[in-house]
Design a protein around this motif. Structure first.
Motif, PDB file in Angstrom:
ATOM      1  N   ALA A  29       6.716 -12.123  22.883  1.00 18.76           N
ATOM      2  CA  ALA A  29       6.109 -13.449  23.088  1.00 18.76           C
ATOM      3  C   ALA A  29       4.716 -13.512  22.464  1.00 18.76           C
ATOM      4  O   ALA A  29       3.739 -13.889  23.109  1.00 18.76           O
ATOM      5  N   LEU A  30       4.654 -13.130  21.190  1.00 18.79           N
ATOM      6  CA  LEU A  30       3.374 -13.114  20.486  1.00 18.79           C
ATOM      7  C   LEU A  30       2.907 -14.542  20.220  1.00 18.79           C
ATOM      8  O   LEU A  30       3.722 -15.465  20.137  1.00 18.79           O
ATOM      9  N   PRO A  31       1.610 -14.746  20.107  1.00 19.04           N
ATOM     10  CA  PRO A  31       1.060 -16.102  19.967  1.00 19.04           C
ATOM     11  C   PRO A  31       1.463 -16.774  18.649  1.00 19.04           C
ATOM     12  O   PRO A  31       1.863 -16.104  17.687  1.00 19.04           O
ATOM     13  N   ALA A  32       1.331 -18.086  18.621  1.00 19.38           N
ATOM     14  CA  ALA A  32       1.708 -18.875  17.437  1.00 19.38           C
ATOM     15  C   ALA A  32       0.946 -18.447  16.188  1.00 19.38           C
ATOM     16  O   ALA A  32       1.459 -18.570  15.076  1.00 19.38           O
ATOM     17  N   TRP A  33      -0.269 -17.921  16.352  1.00 17.63           N
ATOM     18  CA  TRP A  33      -1.063 -17.526  15.191  1.00 17.63           C
ATOM     19  C   TRP A  33      -0.620 -16.195  14.586  1.00 17.63           C
ATOM     20  O   TRP A  33      -1.125 -15.789  13.542  1.00 17.63           O
ATOM     21  N   PHE A  34       0.351 -15.524  15.202  1.00 14.27           N
ATOM     22  CA  PHE A  34       0.828 -14.239  14.695  1.00 14.27           C
ATOM     23  C   PHE A  34       1.304 -14.402  13.247  1.00 14.27           C
ATOM     24  O   PHE A  34       2.223 -15.141  12.955  1.00 14.27           O
ATOM     25  N   GLY A  35       0.644 -13.698  12.322  1.00 17.59           N
ATOM     26  CA  GLY A  35       0.884 -13.870  10.896  1.00 17.59           C
ATOM     27  C   GLY A  35       2.018 -13.055  10.311  1.00 17.59           C
ATOM     28  O   GLY A  35       2.226 -13.050   9.106  1.00 17.59           O
ATOM     29  N   ARG A  36       2.744 -12.343  11.147  1.00 15.32           N
ATOM     30  CA  ARG A  36       3.896 -11.550  10.711  1.00 15.32           C
ATOM     31  C   ARG A  36       3.554 -10.556   9.595  1.00 15.32           C
ATOM     32  O   ARG A  36       4.264 -10.411   8.615  1.00 15.32           O
ATOM     33  N   ASN A  37       2.421  -9.881   9.777  1.00 15.97           N
ATOM     34  CA  ASN A  37       2.031  -8.782   8.891  1.00 15.97           C
ATOM     35  C   ASN A  37       1.515  -7.655   9.780  1.00 15.97           C
ATOM     36  O   ASN A  37       1.345  -7.829  10.987  1.00 15.97           O
ATOM     37  N   TRP A  38       1.280  -6.497   9.176  1.00 18.71           N
ATOM     38  CA  TRP A  38       0.902  -5.318   9.968  1.00 18.71           C
ATOM     39  C   TRP A  38      -0.407  -5.518  10.720  1.00 18.71           C
ATOM     40  O   TRP A  38      -0.518  -5.142  11.893  1.00 18.71           O
ATOM     41  N   ASP A  39      -1.409  -6.103  10.065  1.00 21.15           N
ATOM     42  CA  ASP A  39      -2.703  -6.312  10.736  1.00 21.15           C
ATOM     43  C   ASP A  39      -2.567  -7.269  11.916  1.00 21.15           C
ATOM     44  O   ASP A  39      -3.150  -7.048  12.982  1.00 21.15           O
ATOM     45  N   ALA A  40      -1.801  -8.333  11.726  1.00 19.30           N
ATOM     46  CA  ALA A  40      -1.603  -9.299  12.815  1.00 19.30           C
ATOM     47  C   ALA A  40      -0.845  -8.654  13.977  1.00 19.30           C
ATOM     48  O   ALA A  40      -1.162  -8.903  15.146  1.00 19.30           O
ATOM     49  N   LEU A  41       0.147  -7.823  13.661  1.00 17.54           N
ATOM     50  CA  LEU A  41       0.873  -7.140  14.724  1.00 17.54           C
ATOM     51  C   LEU A  41      -0.070  -6.225  15.497  1.00 17.54           C
ATOM     52  O   LEU A  41      -0.067  -6.215  16.733  1.00 17.54           O
ATOM     53  N   ALA A  42      -0.894  -5.484  14.790  1.00 14.24           N
ATOM     54  CA  ALA A  42      -1.862  -4.602  15.456  1.00 14.24           C
ATOM     55  C   ALA A  42      -2.792  -5.403  16.365  1.00 14.24           C
ATOM     56  O   ALA A  42      -3.039  -5.011  17.507  1.00 14.24           O
ATOM     57  N   ASP A  43      -3.296  -6.531  15.864  1.00 12.33           N
ATOM     58  CA  ASP A  43      -4.178  -7.371  16.674  1.00 12.33           C
ATOM     59  C   ASP A  43      -3.471  -7.877  17.927  1.00 12.33           C
ATOM     60  O   ASP A  43      -4.037  -7.846  19.031  1.00 12.33           O
ATOM     61  N   CYS A  44      -2.244  -8.342  17.767  1.00 14.08           N
ATOM     62  CA  CYS A  44      -1.505  -8.869  18.911  1.00 14.08           C
ATOM     63  C   CYS A  44      -1.193  -7.791  19.942  1.00 14.08           C
ATOM     64  O   CYS A  44      -1.275  -8.034  21.145  1.00 14.08           O
TER      65      CYS A  44
END
Length: 110
Positions: A29-44
């Motif tokens: 249930a990652l947020p809408a801003w999740f950019g579907r890249n490795w950095d965004a996954l790490a942030d989430c």
């Protein structure tokens, strides 16, 4: 964080990064801003609102078809666990489970 309360991230059928990111987005249930890249996954993963145990199942096909991506995914999960050890635990299911056990065998990342 208890194994009984774990979120199961089932990667059965996942054979590329896009599918992995989609599965993570839905299951966690990652947020809408999740950019579907490795950095965004790490942030989430480091920003999850509550402590969570994630059990990754069905990962073997992805690991076999995209070994470099799978190593990167493992690194991302392990780094997130290292940064938030009291908020995130990631386990890899190694198979169908132990005879006489309701819980799958697992390996901790990080």
């Amino acid at each position: 964080m208890r194994l009984a309360d774990a979120v199961v991230l089932d990667l059965t059928g996942v054979t590329d990064k896009a599918a992995l990111m989609d599965r993570c987005a839905v299951t966690l249930a990652l947020p809408a801003w999740f950019g579907r890249n490795w950095d965004a996954l790490a942030d989430c993963l480091t920003d999850l609102p509550e402590p969570v145990t994630v059990v990754v199942t069905g990962w073997q096909e992805y690991a076999r078809t995209r070994p470099h991506e799978w190593r990167t995914a493992q690194d991302v999960f392990a780094t997130a666990v290292d940064e938030r050890p009291t908020r995130l635990c990631v386990l890899l299911s190694l198979g169908e489970g132990l005879v006489g056990s309701d819980e799958p065998p697992a390996t901790r990342l990080g």
